[in-house]
Design an enzyme around this catalytic site. Structure first.
Site, mmCIF file in Angstrom:
data_model
loop_
_atom_site.group_PDB
_atom_site.id
_atom_site.type_symbol
_atom_site.label_atom_id
_atom_site.label_comp_id
_atom_site.label_asym_id
_atom_site.label_seq_id
_atom_site.Cartn_x
_atom_site.Cartn_y
_atom_site.Cartn_z
ATOM 1 N N GLY A 78 0.650 -1.227 -0.033
ATOM 2 C CA GLY A 78 -0.075 -0.169 -0.050
ATOM 3 C C GLY A 78 0.820 1.249 -0.065
ATOM 4 O O GLY A 78 1.944 1.259 -0.449
ATOM 5 N N GLY A 133 26.989 11.816 -28.257
ATOM 6 C CA GLY A 133 26.443 12.199 -26.987
ATOM 7 C C GLY A 133 26.840 11.771 -25.805
ATOM 8 O O GLY A 133 27.083 12.552 -24.773
ATOM 9 N N ALA A 134 27.235 10.510 -25.847
ATOM 10 C CA ALA A 134 27.602 9.674 -24.563
ATOM 11 C C ALA A 134 29.049 10.288 -24.245
ATOM 12 O O ALA A 134 29.065 10.088 -22.941
ATOM 13 C CB ALA A 134 27.639 8.313 -25.123
HETATM 14 C C1 HXC Z 1 -3.792 -4.212 12.301
HETATM 15 C C2 HXC Z 1 -2.739 -6.045 11.459
HETATM 16 C C3 HXC Z 1 -2.631 -5.571 9.972
HETATM 17 C C4 HXC Z 1 -3.030 -4.125 10.068
HETATM 18 C C5 HXC Z 1 -1.549 -7.440 10.134
HETATM 19 N N1 HXC Z 1 -2.251 -7.145 11.255
HETATM 20 N N2 HXC Z 1 -2.061 -6.183 9.367
HETATM 21 N N3 HXC Z 1 -3.480 -5.508 12.294
HETATM 22 N N4 HXC Z 1 -3.669 -3.474 10.888
HETATM 23 N N5 HXC Z 1 -2.896 -3.591 8.930
HETATM 24 C C6 HXC Z 1 -2.415 -8.372 12.224
HETATM 25 C C7 HXC Z 1 -3.107 -9.470 12.169
HETATM 26 O O1 HXC Z 1 -4.509 -9.107 12.650
HETATM 27 C C8 HXC Z 1 -2.401 -10.570 12.944
HETATM 28 O O2 HXC Z 1 -2.544 -10.140 14.265
HETATM 29 C C9 HXC Z 1 -1.222 -10.076 12.953
HETATM 30 O O3 HXC Z 1 -0.752 -8.801 12.483
HETATM 31 C C10 HXC Z 1 -0.246 -11.136 11.807
HETATM 32 O O4 HXC Z 1 -1.158 -10.843 10.580
HETATM 33 P P1 HXC Z 1 -1.397 -12.251 9.656
HETATM 34 O O5 HXC Z 1 -2.534 -11.823 8.721
HETATM 35 O O6 HXC Z 1 -1.677 -13.371 10.564
HETATM 36 O O7 HXC Z 1 -0.064 -12.447 8.993
HETATM 37 P P2 HXC Z 1 0.081 -12.958 7.592
HETATM 38 O O8 HXC Z 1 -0.390 -14.226 7.346
HETATM 39 O O9 HXC Z 1 1.611 -13.097 7.475
HETATM 40 O O10 HXC Z 1 -0.189 -11.899 6.742
HETATM 41 C C11 HXC Z 1 0.527 -10.618 6.677
HETATM 42 C C12 HXC Z 1 -0.135 -9.702 5.935
HETATM 43 C C13 HXC Z 1 -1.717 -9.578 6.147
HETATM 44 C C14 HXC Z 1 0.062 -9.897 4.489
HETATM 45 C C15 HXC Z 1 0.584 -8.387 6.231
HETATM 46 O O11 HXC Z 1 -1.852 -9.545 7.619
HETATM 47 C C16 HXC Z 1 -2.280 -8.482 5.503
HETATM 48 O O12 HXC Z 1 -2.826 -8.428 4.412
HETATM 49 N N6 HXC Z 1 -2.808 -7.286 6.513
HETATM 50 C C17 HXC Z 1 -3.294 -6.268 5.970
HETATM 51 C C18 HXC Z 1 -2.628 -5.322 5.236
HETATM 52 C C19 HXC Z 1 -3.383 -4.273 4.530
HETATM 53 O O13 HXC Z 1 -4.238 -4.195 3.803
HETATM 54 N N7 HXC Z 1 -2.822 -3.148 5.280
HETATM 55 C C20 HXC Z 1 -3.510 -1.840 5.033
HETATM 56 C C21 HXC Z 1 -2.773 -1.292 3.729
HETATM 57 S S1 HXC Z 1 -3.135 0.307 3.324
HETATM 58 P P3 HXC Z 1 -2.822 -11.590 15.260
HETATM 59 O O14 HXC Z 1 -3.278 -11.068 16.648
HETATM 60 O O15 HXC Z 1 -3.690 -12.847 14.795
HETATM 61 O O16 HXC Z 1 -1.220 -11.841 15.616
HETATM 62 C C22 HXC Z 1 -1.782 1.014 3.849
HETATM 63 C C23 HXC Z 1 -2.030 2.378 3.720
HETATM 64 C C24 HXC Z 1 -0.749 3.081 3.730
HETATM 65 O O17 HXC Z 1 -1.002 0.274 4.584
HETATM 66 C C25 HXC Z 1 -1.010 4.540 3.664
HETATM 67 C C26 HXC Z 1 0.042 5.537 3.625
HETATM 68 C C27 HXC Z 1 -0.309 6.599 2.767
#
Ligand code: HXC
Length: 510
Positions: free
Chosen positions: A169, A404-405
């Site tokens: 993201g 040019g290079a």
């Molecule tokens: C809160 C989160 C989290 C998040 C993961 N966790 N991402 N908690 N906010 N964004 C937590 C899960 O609930 C879980 O908690 C633990 O972290 C581990 O995650 P898992 O899913 O079990 O791990 P894994 O299977 O390895 O997957 C990792 C992952 C996935 C690929 C990162 O968790 C995921 O897709 N997360 C969401 C990603 C996302 O969409 N983020 C927002 C993106 S937008 P527990 O308690 O079970 O251990 C963004 C905008 C930024 O970031 C903007 C900037 C301008």
């Protein structure tokens, strides 16, 4: 008093456990180290001073008030690498997946502010699920605060990102604005939208690895500068690189003890350039033979391999090297190599790192792919970067410097300070064959005449002396003495002082 001391120890122990043993074990099971283990490997032993170990998030939605781990998913502070100070933050995937909350962001911002104020590099270890979903816009605001600091710190202190887990993201844009990005093979990935979104929107089916793994970003996109086998190797290589870097833009390059004779003669270089001008040779050999102790830290080794970029030391002082690589695409300039080298030259100039350029370039790569891709603008980036650079610039033309290079590759005309050529140098508008085909088109049917014309052109231009007669080449040097001549050249330029006219900022062709 004893109880308070005990409470402190207990609180520290709890903070060190992050998201708990189960999640630490899961992290290890994936071949990944924890945030704290990474910091330990990155920094000198016992040098880490931690900040904000007791910070907790303030979120009260989704039952979050019941779960407030100390440290809030990121370990921050400062320490040393081979005795030199760096600031560091390391995201803890065991705490809410290393996701970024308002307070997590504040911790990162604090070390970034201190780094700028105290003139030391920032190293960010990224392992995060992105914005903390429970915090909504507060988390997005936190990201933007980090972004703004990345921008303000750019060109002031070196910023290094190490990607050691997911980075997705908008979160990818903080590393994207840092100077160098390192990734770990098979356990780190970076993308703006993940495989599921890609499938929904474009119908493409792609794995996370293919979309944004280390291979993709070091070979195809050039988003990352290097990829390593595992966390341990990556952190060791970051240490090695930091050793080359100045701590900030005012400090000048670091000086290290050196154990290599600056006057070292390398007879093998006299035969490096093959007799046939179309036979390639490995320019890396020249770099390694010129560098102190043969130590070359290459940047973007896997991308645009027709140009080499990286750091060496001469007499213990860091020098940035840019060199055409005749082994790949005959060393020509193209879109990718121009972008790669331009960014490197600008990094060096921003941090007062002198630049050594080795030239063997037959020109820009022709073709519709290049023209449609905007080679004019991208090539201009390198031209612009060299021309605006005020650091000491030493150039050695080993063989071809065509068209040019020739101008682009740190020529005298772009304020090259000392420009040398080997006797094998050919400095001309183009190679003999191409030139004769244009100049004597009517004689093309007559092989004998054309051979004579080619020989005449070669005798006139396939040498460094025409340029040397005009002072565009300061001296024609023996290849075996290159290290000595280049060391002396940079030594003579240590007092260089050159300023560009005042401007708000330039408008490099982005
Ligand atoms: C809160 C989160 C989290 C998040 C993961 N966790 N991402 N908690 N906010 N964004 C937590 C899960 O609930 C879980 O908690 C633990 O972290 C581990 O995650 P898992 O899913 O079990 O791990 P894994 O299977 O390895 O997957 C990792 C992952 C996935 C690929 C990162 O968790 C995921 O897709 N997360 C969401 C990603 C996302 O969409 N983020 C927002 C993106 S937008 P527990 O308690 O079970 O251990 C963004 C905008 C930024 O970031 C903007 C900037 C301008």
């Amino acid at each position: 008093m004893k109880e308070i001391l005990e409470e402190l120890e207990n609180r520290r122990d709890a903070a060190r456990m992050g998201g708990g043993q189960r999640r630490i074990d899961a992290q290890h099971a994936r071949g990944k180290l924890t945030a704290r283990e990474r910091i330990e490997l990155l920094l000198d032993e016992e040098s880490f001073e931690e900040f904000d170990m007791f910070v907790t998030h303030r979120c009260t939605d989704f039952g979050m008030e019941a779960n407030r781990p100390a440290g809030d998913g990121v370990v921050t502070g400062w320490g040393t690498i081979n005795g030199r100070m760096v600031y560091v933050f390391s995201q803890d995937f065991t705490v809410f997946g290393g996701s970024l909350s308002e307070t997590h962001a504040q911790k990162i911002c604090k070390v970034m502010d201190m780094a700028v104020q105290n003139g030391a590099p920032v190293i960010g270890i990224n392992d995060s699920g992105g914005a903390r979903i429970q915090e909504g816009v507060a988390s997005l605001a936190g990201y933007a605060e980090v972004f703004q600091r990345n921008i303000m710190a750019s060109g002031v202190v070196p910023q290094i990102s190490v990607i050691m887990g997911p980075c997705a993201g908008g979160a990818v844009y903080s590393p994207a604005m840092t100077d160098f990005i390192f990734m770990v093979k098979d356990s780190s990935y970076m993308f703006v939208t993940g495989p599921d979104v890609v499938k929904t929107v474009t119908n493409e089916v792609v794995s996370a690895e293919e979309l944004g793994g280390a291979g993709t970003h070091t070979k195809k996109s050039s988003v990352a500068d290097a990829a390593f086998e595992d966390d341990v190797e990556a952190l060791a290589e970051v240490r090695r690189m930091v050793d080359f870097l100045p701590p900030n833009n005012r400090s000048g390059v670091p000086e290290r003890p050196f154990f290599d004779d600056p006057g070292r003669i390398e007879p093998s270089l006299d035969t490096l350039v093959p007799a046939n001008p179309n036979t390639p040779y490995d320019m890396k050999e020249l770099i390694l033979k010129v560098a102190d102790e043969g130590d070359f830290y290459e940047i973007q080794a896997e991308f645009a391999q027709n140009i080499l970029t990286g750091f060496i030391r001469l007499e213990g002082r860091t020098v940035g090297v840019v060199a055409n690589q005749p082994m790949v695409l005959a060393g020509c300039l193209d879109i990718d190599s121009s972008r790669k080298a331009a960014r490197f030259v600008r990094f060096c100039d921003a941090f007062e790192i002198p630049i050594l350029t080795f030239v063997d370039v037959p020109g820009f790569l022709p073709g519709t792919a290049q023209e449609y891709g905007g080679v004019i603008k991208h090539g201009a980036k390198l031209l612009f970067a060299y021309g605006e650079a005020t650091v000491p610039k030493v150039t050695v033309i080993t063989r071809k410097a065509y068209g040019g290079a020739y101008d682009v590759m740190s020529s005298k005309h772009l304020r090259g300070d000392i420009n040398y050529a080997w006797p094998s140098a050919e400095i001309a508008v183009m190679g003999a064959k191409g030139a004769v085909e244009i100049l004597y088109r009517s004689e093309l049917g007559d092989a004998e005449k054309i051979a004579a014309r080619t020989a005449e052109y070669e005798a006139r231009f396939a040498n460094p002396f025409v340029a040397a007669e005009r002072g565009f080449i300061d001296d024609v040097i023996m290849p075996h003495s290159t290290r000595k001549r280049v060391c002396r050249a940079f030594a003579s330029l240590r007092g260089k002082s050159l300023e560009n006219p005042w401007k708000k900022h330039d408008n490099i062709p982005l």
